[in-house]
Design a protein around this motif. Structure first.
Motif, short mmCIF file in Angstrom:
data_model
loop_
_atom_site.label_atom_id
_atom_site.label_comp_id
_atom_site.label_asym_id
_atom_site.label_seq_id
_atom_site.Cartn_x
_atom_site.Cartn_y
_atom_site.Cartn_z
N THR A 178 27.14 -10.00 -23.29
CA THR A 178 28.67 -9.96 -25.05
C THR A 178 30.15 -10.56 -23.77
O THR A 178 30.21 -10.88 -22.76
N GLN A 179 30.79 -10.55 -25.20
CA GLN A 179 32.12 -11.06 -24.87
C GLN A 179 33.16 -10.60 -24.36
O GLN A 179 33.88 -10.85 -23.68
N VAL A 185 34.44 -11.20 -16.17
CA VAL A 185 34.35 -12.39 -15.25
C VAL A 185 35.46 -12.81 -14.88
O VAL A 185 36.16 -14.04 -14.50
N ALA A 186 35.50 -13.80 -16.27
CA ALA A 186 36.60 -15.00 -16.68
C ALA A 186 38.05 -14.18 -15.48
O ALA A 186 38.71 -15.10 -15.20
N MET A 327 33.93 -20.90 -17.65
CA MET A 327 32.97 -21.07 -16.59
C MET A 327 32.71 -19.38 -16.84
O MET A 327 31.37 -19.14 -16.07
N ALA A 328 33.10 -18.73 -16.96
CA ALA A 328 32.38 -17.27 -16.75
C ALA A 328 31.42 -16.85 -18.30
O ALA A 328 30.06 -16.34 -17.72
N GLU A 329 31.52 -17.47 -19.15
CA GLU A 329 30.06 -17.84 -20.02
C GLU A 329 28.82 -18.66 -19.98
O GLU A 329 27.69 -17.75 -19.34
N LYS A 330 28.89 -20.09 -18.78
CA LYS A 330 27.99 -19.98 -17.71
C LYS A 330 26.92 -19.14 -16.99
O LYS A 330 25.67 -18.98 -16.98
#
Length: 426
Positions: A178-179, A185-186, A327-330
């Motif tokens: 999720t966003q 994580v970001a 980076m967190a998205e990855k």
């Protein structure tokens, strides 16, 4: 017994007596190999493969020779921040592959067993732990790890953090894609930047982070472009070459070298002719030491690894504008996070993109996530029209599988794919 095996035996036995001497021997061997790669590159491989071999070899040497400037990390930690910090990244998987390639892994596997680690644990982690226990692996500047993908991380890194009395940073990646997970994580990655500044006593500018992420965006675009060409181009490759690609998209993510690799790869694919062989989608890690697998794929003009999901996921395109969220998205959307659904979707996408005739899912010893999901992945892909083989084996301990059985199964699978291809075009 060949020269590499003799060398491996000397290094392994010496590690039990004098780990500093064993490390010097290992480094001497790796430096000789580096010179060989510079002076006598593997001309059977395209330029991208020759380049990757040199880059990865240099990375391993730097990690062992200059541990004060090295960070031990799990493979899914964003390499972009290590690039921005100027640290040499090395992973459990990278070091274990090189140790196994040097043929001294058995001594370190036994050392790990003596310490009480379970045999069912991933062999990459067991080899690495055994080498650390002997002292042949020097203490790094710091270690960074995550719960993502591999449960071995949660045993190896806390254990070595205590053994080395080494500063460490842990990244918690939620199961939910999720966003809010991405933002969570970001924020941790922003904390990681401050951690690395404290460790190195150097300021990491936002420009350096942005540049690293920009390099990763460009590399991902190049990688996608070469995948789009794979239906009509078949560059020669090897299992080791494909393994190096995993290091490029993870450990060296965000670096100029990773970007250059994808530029060279794109040109190599463009220049490669269309072959008459079979296109195969590879899923998971590469058993680069297993003899029958090497005989099937290395430099082959009849069996082409057109894509590997592990590599494609590492070169994932990032949508977020903010570099930390990118980076967190990855990490959050990694195919090894969450349910098996995204692994299947990635496989279906890559198979269609490269016109694959079949898929091979490597069920690596000790990788519970892959082994547990393998039956479901196979069933869904075959229902969708992609013949899929589950290949049981061990990517880091070639003694833990049967060459005869692997050879027979690979040959039968190739014959089936060839027959299917003939029927399709008849």
């Amino acid at each position: 017994m060949d020269i590499i095996e003799k060398f491996g035996n000397v290094v392994g036995n010496e590690a039990l007596k004098d780990h500093d001497k064993a490390r010097r021997l290992l480094l001497a061997g790796y430096r000789l190999q580096e010179k060989k790669l510079q002076l006598f590159p593997d001309r059977e491989l395209p330029l991208s493969g020759q380049y990757a071999a040199r880059v990865v070899m240099k990375n391993i040497i730097q990690a062992l020779a200059k541990p004060q400037n090295s960070a031990m990390m799990s493979i899914f930690v964003p390499g972009e921040l290590l690039t921005a910090a100027g640290l040499t990244p090395y992973s459990v998987e990278a070091l274990s592959c090189f140790i196994a390639g040097t043929k001294c892994e058995q001594i370190f596997l036994r050392k790990t067993e003596e310490e009480g680690f379970p045999e069912t644990m991933c062999s990459y982690h067991r080899v690495f732990l055994g080498a650390a226990l002997t002292g042949i692996l020097p203490a790094p500047k710091c270690m960074i790890y995550t719960n993502l993908a591999c449960d071995g991380n949660m045993m190896t890194f806390p254990y070595l953090k205590e053994k080395y009395s080494c500063p460490g940073f842990y990244i918690d990646v939620p199961y939910e894609k999720t966003q809010s997970s991405i933002k969570y994580v970001a924020n941790q990655l922003k904390e990681l930047k401050h951690f690395l500044e404290d460790i190195t006593e150097k300021k990491i500018t936002e420009e350096a982070v942005e540049n690293a992420v920009t390099n990763s965006r460009k590399a991902a675009a190049h990688f996608k472009s070469q995948l789009d060409l794979r239906k009509d181009h078949d560059p020669v490759t090897s299992l080791t070459n494909e393994l190096y690609a995993i290091f490029m998209c993870h450990l060296l993510a965000g670096s100029e070298t990773s970007l250059k690799y994808t530029e060279l790869l794109l040109e190599d694919v463009k220049n490669a002719p269309k072959g008459d062989g079979l296109h195969v989608l590879w899923m998971h890690i590469m058993p680069f030491l297993q003899q029958p697998v090497k005989e099937t794929f290395n430099y082959s003009k009849t069996m082409h690894i057109s894509a590997c999901d592990f590599v494609a996921d590492g070169f994932r395109e990032m949508q977020a504008a903010d570099p930390y969220e990118a980076m967190a998205e990855k990490m959050v959307h990694c195919i090894y996070n969450g349910s098996v659904k995204e692994r299947i979707q990635m496989a279906e996408k890559l198979a269609k993109q490269t016109d694959a005739e079949g898929g091979i899912l490597f069920a690596h010893w000790g990788c519970k996530g892959t082994i547990g999901a393998s039956g479901l992945i196979k069933n869904v892909l075959e229902t969708a029209g992609l013949p899929t083989m589950i290949l049981d084996g061990d990517g880091c301990n070639p003694a833990n599988t049967s060459d005869g059985q692997v050879s027979t199964r690979l040959q039968a699978f190739a014959e089936m794919l060839e027959k299917n291809k003939e029927e399709k075009h008849s």
